[in-house]
Motif scaffolding. Structure first.
Motif, PDB file in Angstrom:
ATOM      1  N   ARG A  19      22.451 -70.823 -47.527  1.00  0.00           N
ATOM      2  CA  ARG A  19      22.254 -69.509 -46.919  1.00  0.00           C
ATOM      3  C   ARG A  19      23.399 -69.284 -45.948  1.00  0.00           C
ATOM      4  NH1 ARG A  19      15.975 -68.812 -45.190  1.00  0.00           N
ATOM      5  NH2 ARG A  19      16.871 -66.877 -44.375  1.00  0.00           N
ATOM      6  N   LYS A  20      24.093 -68.210 -46.180  1.00  0.00           N
ATOM      7  CA  LYS A  20      25.343 -67.948 -45.468  1.00  0.00           C
ATOM      8  C   LYS A  20      25.176 -67.996 -43.957  1.00  0.00           C
ATOM      9  CE  LYS A  20      29.073 -64.538 -45.160  1.00  0.00           C
ATOM     10  NZ  LYS A  20      29.570 -63.212 -45.649  1.00  0.00           N
ATOM     11  N   GLU A  21      24.082 -67.446 -43.456  1.00  0.00           N
ATOM     12  CA  GLU A  21      23.901 -67.380 -42.008  1.00  0.00           C
ATOM     13  C   GLU A  21      23.706 -68.749 -41.353  1.00  0.00           C
ATOM     14  OE1 GLU A  21      19.800 -66.256 -43.805  1.00  0.00           O
ATOM     15  OE2 GLU A  21      21.932 -66.213 -44.336  1.00  0.00           O
ATOM     16  N   TYR A  22      23.369 -69.753 -42.164  1.00  0.00           N
ATOM     17  CA  TYR A  22      23.135 -71.095 -41.626  1.00  0.00           C
ATOM     18  C   TYR A  22      24.207 -72.096 -42.037  1.00  0.00           C
ATOM     19  CZ  TYR A  22      18.430 -69.249 -40.807  1.00  0.00           C
ATOM     20  OH  TYR A  22      17.355 -68.485 -40.392  1.00  0.00           O
ATOM     21  N   ALA A  23      25.278 -71.641 -42.674  1.00  0.00           N
ATOM     22  CA  ALA A  23      26.269 -72.545 -43.250  1.00  0.00           C
ATOM     23  C   ALA A  23      26.885 -73.483 -42.209  1.00  0.00           C
ATOM     24  CB  ALA A  23      27.357 -71.749 -43.957  1.00  0.00           C
TER      25      ALA A  23
END
Length: 434
Positions: A19-23
């Motif tokens: 998930r991009k926001e948690y990368a």
């Protein structure tokens, strides 16, 4: 509103893997968890009587498989796969019995049994047959074996000393370093276990490396081995060994499955987004990884609770952190000279801590009542003194006899009702444990 957004995004395809926001958080978590997982995996490989390179290769391979399956069949969202300390003495027993050359087939056979369990979703029946508190007793007995195995490393000298004199100046120096290292490790663990769980491991390793610059200590030596990829073909010389191999692999598969189910129950509770785990999907990832590792002589794997907890506290939200762990361990696998700076006494502190922590896990059984506590303690003692497989079987037999006598002689119930009560009680115990 936030909770609704979370639930919606969790259901999206691939959200377990990336998930991009948690990368950035996942990358950071992977680096931190690898810091803890590397010395722990080395210690478990030594305890299992496996080459260290094989242990690291197993962890790396299982990490890649775990990340891959997270895209379409996620079992959990933050679990970190690897070789389990609880299975180390079982694998060591297998090496002693079948020889390291036959262990690839044993792991292949173990994976085949796990594939059957996964296909028919039989883990729920295993949990009825083996109560959770007996598994805790089993792990407590194994923990004692691990602690006693690594304690001598705390005073191990770089070269063999004379048998006539034990307390030489060199040994006193090593013991002093071990005591200081243990104080540093336990002190940091007590203060940062809930915020920076990898810090004690990193600090202890750093202390060991710096100390080795001034005081001669025994350092880790990794022998280079050739990985031969191919179908695992056994070389048993008797029908008895074939029969024993089948039972041994079945026991290994059952313990591995039960540990994974119990780990998933704990991982679900610490998931930052409260996402539910699917144990059957986890079993899919495990047996595929086990079967794949058997083709290069690897070990068994599962999502260990210690590594998974570290992964969560380090900030992981998806399995991207597991991919990072696999990449870092792969780097060390091909650049093993960096691991030669790890002192044995530091490794001994870590593994002795793991063993003691496993042994003390039996205290969690107290809420099940005195009977469960006594039975788990009996299981731990038998596993430690008699053997892992024998200890568990004897304890199960004692439990069945006591249960039968109580309901047959005291309550005068028919045999059919006793059997039904027997399995219902196991199911209730497992639900309480979870």
């Amino acid at each position: 509103m936030a909770n609704e957004t979370i639930k919606t995004s969790v259901s999206d395809s691939g959200s377990a893997a990336f998930r991009k926001e948690y990368a950035l958080r996942d990358i950071q978590a992977g680096v931190i968890t690898a810091t803890m997982a590397i010395p722990l995996s080395i210690g478990i490989a030594l305890m299992s009587d496996y080459p260290i390179q094989v242990g690291l290769a197993t962890v790396a391979f299982a990490s890649f498989i775990g990340f891959l399956f997270a895209w379409f069949r996620p079992g959990n969202f933050i679990g970190a796969p690897g070789i389990a300390a609880g299975l180390a003495p079982i694998l060591a027993m297998g090496v002693a019995t079948f020889g390291i050359e036959n262990m690839a087939f044993i792991v292949f056979l173990t994976a085949a049994f796990q594939a059957i369990i996964w296909k028919f979703n039989w883990q729920r029946y295993l949990l009825m047959a083996v109560p959770g508190y007996l598994v805790e007793g089993l792990l407590a007995g194994i923990g004692l074996k691990i602690a006693l195995k690594f304690l001598p490393f705390l005073w191990m000298l770089p070269v063999a000393a004379s048998a006539d004199v034990f307390w030489t100046e060199e040994r006193i120096n090593v013991v002093a370093l071990s005591v200081i290292g243990a104080i540093i490790f336990f002190g940091l663990f007590q203060h940062f276990k809930d915020s920076k769980p990898a810090l004690p491991y990193f600090s202890l390793i750093l202390f060991g490396i710096v100390s080795a610059l001034f005081i001669e200590v025994k350092m880790l030596h990794i022998e280079d081995i050739d990985f031969n990829i191919g179908f695992p073909v056994p070389s048993f010389d008797s029908a008895w060994m074939w029969l024993y191999a089948i039972f041994f692999a079945l026991m290994l598969a059952v313990v591995d499955v039960i540990e994974q189910v119990m780990s998933n129950a704990a991982i679900e509770k610490i998931d930052p987004l409260k996402r539910p785990c699917n144990s059957n999907n986890s079993l899919l990832s495990i047996w595929v990884a086990n079967m794949g590792s058997s083709f290069f002589g690897g070990m068994t794997n599962l999502d260990g609770l210690a590594k998974s907890s570290t992964n969560r506290l380090a900030g992981a939200y998806t399995k991207l952190s597991v991919l990072v762990i696999g990449v870092l361990i792969s780097f060390l696998l091909f650049n093993q000279e960096y691991l030669h700076n790890l002192p044995y006494f530091a490794l001994a502190i870590i593994m002795s801590f793991v063993g003691i922590k496993m042994a003390l896990g039996i205290l969690h059984i107290a809420h099940h009542g005195p009977y469960a506590m006594l039975l788990a303690t009996l299981c731990a003692i038998l596993v430690f003194k008699v053997g892992i497989f024998e200890g568990l079987i004897i304890t199960l037999a004692v439990h069945a006899i006591i249960y039968y006598v109580i309901f047959k002689r005291v309550n005068c119930e028919p045999n059919g009702r006793i059997i039904r009560r027997y399995f219902k009680k196991f199911k209730k115990d497992e639900q309480e444990l979870n």
